[in-house]
Design a protein around this motif. Structure first.
Motif, PDB file in Angstrom:
ATOM      1  N   ASN A 104      -7.831 -53.863-106.447  1.00 15.09           N
ATOM      2  CA  ASN A 104      -8.672 -53.168-105.462  1.00 15.09           C
ATOM      3  C   ASN A 104      -7.886 -52.851-104.193  1.00 15.09           C
ATOM      4  N   ILE A 105      -7.023 -53.758-103.800  1.00 16.89           N
ATOM      5  CA  ILE A 105      -6.190 -53.532-102.619  1.00 16.89           C
ATOM      6  C   ILE A 105      -5.093 -52.520-102.937  1.00 16.89           C
ATOM      7  N   LEU A 106      -4.418 -52.707-104.059  1.00 18.91           N
ATOM      8  CA  LEU A 106      -3.304 -51.830-104.425  1.00 18.91           C
ATOM      9  C   LEU A 106      -3.717 -50.370-104.522  1.00 18.91           C
ATOM     10  N   TYR A 107      -4.921 -50.129-105.012  1.00 18.92           N
ATOM     11  CA  TYR A 107      -5.367 -48.747-105.211  1.00 18.92           C
ATOM     12  C   TYR A 107      -6.227 -48.221-104.068  1.00 18.92           C
ATOM     13  N   SER A 108      -6.288 -48.964-102.990  1.00 22.12           N
ATOM     14  CA  SER A 108      -7.011 -48.502-101.813  1.00 22.12           C
ATOM     15  C   SER A 108      -6.223 -47.373-101.152  1.00 22.12           C
ATOM     16  N   PRO A 109      -6.902 -46.316-100.733  1.00 20.46           N
ATOM     17  CA  PRO A 109      -6.186 -45.222-100.068  1.00 20.46           C
ATOM     18  C   PRO A 109      -5.590 -45.627 -98.717  1.00 20.46           C
ATOM     19  N   ALA A 110      -6.046 -46.732 -98.153  1.00 17.79           N
ATOM     20  CA  ALA A 110      -5.546 -47.171 -96.848  1.00 17.79           C
ATOM     21  C   ALA A 110      -4.195 -47.880 -96.939  1.00 17.79           C
ATOM     22  N   ILE A 111      -3.817 -48.324 -98.113  1.00 18.94           N
ATOM     23  CA  ILE A 111      -2.586 -49.095 -98.286  1.00 18.94           C
ATOM     24  C   ILE A 111      -1.365 -48.178 -98.250  1.00 18.94           C
ATOM     25  N   CYS A 112      -0.349 -48.638 -97.565  1.00 14.82           N
ATOM     26  CA  CYS A 112       0.928 -47.922 -97.461  1.00 14.82           C
ATOM     27  C   CYS A 112       1.510 -47.708 -98.861  1.00 14.82           C
ATOM     28  N   LYS A 113       1.774 -46.465 -99.184  1.00 19.85           N
ATOM     29  CA  LYS A 113       2.271 -46.114-100.529  1.00 19.85           C
ATOM     30  C   LYS A 113       3.642 -46.731-100.814  1.00 19.85           C
ATOM     31  N   ASN A 114       4.505 -46.813 -99.816  1.00 19.49           N
ATOM     32  CA  ASN A 114       5.813 -47.423-100.055  1.00 19.49           C
ATOM     33  C   ASN A 114       5.704 -48.934-100.265  1.00 19.49           C
ATOM     34  N   ALA A 115       4.692 -49.567 -99.678  1.00 17.25           N
ATOM     35  CA  ALA A 115       4.462 -50.987 -99.937  1.00 17.25           C
ATOM     36  C   ALA A 115       4.061 -51.181-101.402  1.00 17.25           C
ATOM     37  N   VAL A 116       3.199 -50.301-101.887  1.00 16.58           N
ATOM     38  CA  VAL A 116       2.794 -50.363-103.300  1.00 16.58           C
ATOM     39  C   VAL A 116       3.998 -50.074-104.189  1.00 16.58           C
ATOM     40  N   ARG A 117       4.786 -49.074-103.825  1.00 20.63           N
ATOM     41  CA  ARG A 117       5.997 -48.763-104.606  1.00 20.63           C
ATOM     42  C   ARG A 117       6.939 -49.962-104.644  1.00 20.63           C
ATOM     43  N   TYR A 118       7.091 -50.664-103.516  1.00 20.25           N
ATOM     44  CA  TYR A 118       7.935 -51.859-103.499  1.00 20.25           C
ATOM     45  C   TYR A 118       7.363 -52.924-104.441  1.00 20.25           C
ATOM     46  N   TYR A 119       6.071 -53.129-104.363  1.00 15.85           N
ATOM     47  CA  TYR A 119       5.397 -54.123-105.206  1.00 15.85           C
ATOM     48  C   TYR A 119       5.616 -53.806-106.692  1.00 15.85           C
ATOM     49  N   LEU A 120       5.576 -52.522-107.030  1.00 18.04           N
ATOM     50  CA  LEU A 120       5.734 -52.101-108.425  1.00 18.04           C
ATOM     51  C   LEU A 120       7.212 -51.942-108.824  1.00 18.04           C
ATOM     52  N   LYS A 121       8.113 -52.355-107.919  1.00 17.86           N
ATOM     53  CA  LYS A 121       9.565 -52.289-108.152  1.00 17.86           C
ATOM     54  C   LYS A 121      10.080 -50.847-108.231  1.00 17.86           C
ATOM     55  N   ASN A 122       9.417 -49.948-107.524  1.00 15.23           N
ATOM     56  CA  ASN A 122       9.840 -48.542-107.491  1.00 15.23           C
ATOM     57  C   ASN A 122      10.398 -48.140-106.127  1.00 15.23           C
ATOM     58  N   PHE A 123      10.637 -49.109-105.264  1.00 15.96           N
ATOM     59  CA  PHE A 123      11.171 -48.854-103.925  1.00 15.96           C
ATOM     60  C   PHE A 123      12.142 -49.982-103.612  1.00 15.96           C
ATOM     61  N   ARG A 124      13.352 -49.624-103.287  1.00 16.79           N
ATOM     62  CA  ARG A 124      14.369 -50.633-102.982  1.00 16.79           C
ATOM     63  C   ARG A 124      14.568 -50.692-101.473  1.00 16.79           C
ATOM     64  N   THR A 125      14.412 -51.887-100.921  1.00 19.38           N
ATOM     65  CA  THR A 125      14.621 -52.040 -99.484  1.00 19.38           C
ATOM     66  C   THR A 125      16.107 -52.233 -99.207  1.00 19.38           C
ATOM     67  N   THR A 126      16.538 -51.600 -98.151  1.00 22.16           N
ATOM     68  CA  THR A 126      17.920 -51.713 -97.703  1.00 22.16           C
ATOM     69  C   THR A 126      17.940 -51.421 -96.206  1.00 22.16           C
ATOM     70  N   ASP A 127      19.080 -51.485 -95.613  1.00 25.52           N
ATOM     71  CA  ASP A 127      19.203 -51.256 -94.173  1.00 25.52           C
ATOM     72  C   ASP A 127      19.203 -49.744 -93.900  1.00 25.52           C
ATOM     73  N   ASN A 128      17.986 -49.127 -93.973  1.00 23.35           N
ATOM     74  CA  ASN A 128      17.891 -47.691 -93.712  1.00 23.35           C
ATOM     75  C   ASN A 128      16.570 -47.366 -93.010  1.00 23.35           C
ATOM     76  N   LYS A 129      16.424 -46.122 -92.622  1.00 21.82           N
ATOM     77  CA  LYS A 129      15.256 -45.688 -91.847  1.00 21.82           C
ATOM     78  C   LYS A 129      13.950 -45.834 -92.630  1.00 21.82           C
ATOM     79  N   LEU A 130      13.950 -45.513 -93.910  1.00 23.67           N
ATOM     80  CA  LEU A 130      12.748 -45.621 -94.728  1.00 23.67           C
ATOM     81  C   LEU A 130      12.260 -47.072 -94.822  1.00 23.67           C
ATOM     82  N   THR A 131      13.185 -47.993 -94.962  1.00 22.69           N
ATOM     83  CA  THR A 131      12.821 -49.406 -94.998  1.00 22.69           C
ATOM     84  C   THR A 131      12.274 -49.855 -93.641  1.00 22.69           C
ATOM     85  N   GLU A 132      12.902 -49.402 -92.567  1.00 25.28           N
ATOM     86  CA  GLU A 132      12.403 -49.767 -91.234  1.00 25.28           C
ATOM     87  C   GLU A 132      11.004 -49.219 -90.995  1.00 25.28           C
TER      88      GLU A 132
END
Length: 192
Positions: free
Chosen positions: A39-67
């Motif tokens: 219910n939280i993951l599919y809420s329209p209010a949730i940050c899409k990149n946070a969901v992508r990170y959770y689903l292993k589709n976003f890699r955090t690194t020292d860059n602007k998108l991660t910040e």
């Protein structure tokens, strides 16, 4: 009659206050059912990149998108459900970070701790590994703040004061906070 009304109001306020800060009322991501998480993951209010990170589709690194992701998930205006998810995501980022990313995480750890110290401290009691990571990241940042080479908002003394003001001498949280401070101080001393 006024005394009775005042007494009832105080009783109701203390019950409501304890519901918000009582450790048994804290719900963390790991405590939720899959349905509640979805219910939280599919809420329209949730940050899409946070969901992508959770689903292993976003890699955090020292860059602007991660910040940008870190800024969004440590925002003070998030709802309770968002905070539960973002706290989980943030902790995973801290646990998995490489050395370059770790250099920027201390200030975000501080933001999370200051947004809801009771929630964060009680989690440390449940998960000392996360507490150690926060202490390491924050201790390093505080060391550099004392050295004059960090632009974080609070120095260590002011951070402790802000936390102490929020936990208001609650013995349960004071004990956890004291252990957390000790871990931070160990890190700061190692930096000398």
């Amino acid at each position: 009659m006024k005394g009775l009304i005042l007494s009832v109001c105080i009783s109701l306020l203390s019950v409501a206050g304890s519901r918000g800060t009582n450790q048994s009322s804290f719900i963390y991501w790991e405590d939720m059912t899959t349905t509640e998480q979805d219910n939280i993951l599919y809420s329209p209010a949730i940050c899409k990149n946070a969901v992508r990170y959770y689903l292993k589709n976003f890699r955090t690194t020292d860059n602007k998108l991660t910040e940008e992701l870190l800024s969004e998930i440590t925002c003070n205006g998030n709802s309770n459900q968002e905070v539960i998810f973002y706290f989980y995501i943030f902790n995973q980022i801290c646990l998995e970070s490489d050395s370059a990313l770790s250099e920027i995480l201390g200030k975000y750890c501080m933001k999370f701790a200051l947004i809801n110290p009771e929630f964060t401290l009680w989690y440390f009691k449940k998960n000392p590994k996360v507490e150690k990571v926060y202490a390491e990241l924050m201790g390093t940042e505080f060391y550099f703040k004392e050295d004059g080479s960090s632009d974080i908002e609070y120095n260590y003394k002011d951070f402790k004061k802000a936390i102490e003001t929020r936990i208001k001498n609650n013995p349960e949280y004071k004990e956890i906070a004291s252990l957390f401070y000790h871990e931070i101080e160990i890190v700061m001393k190692k930096m000398d």
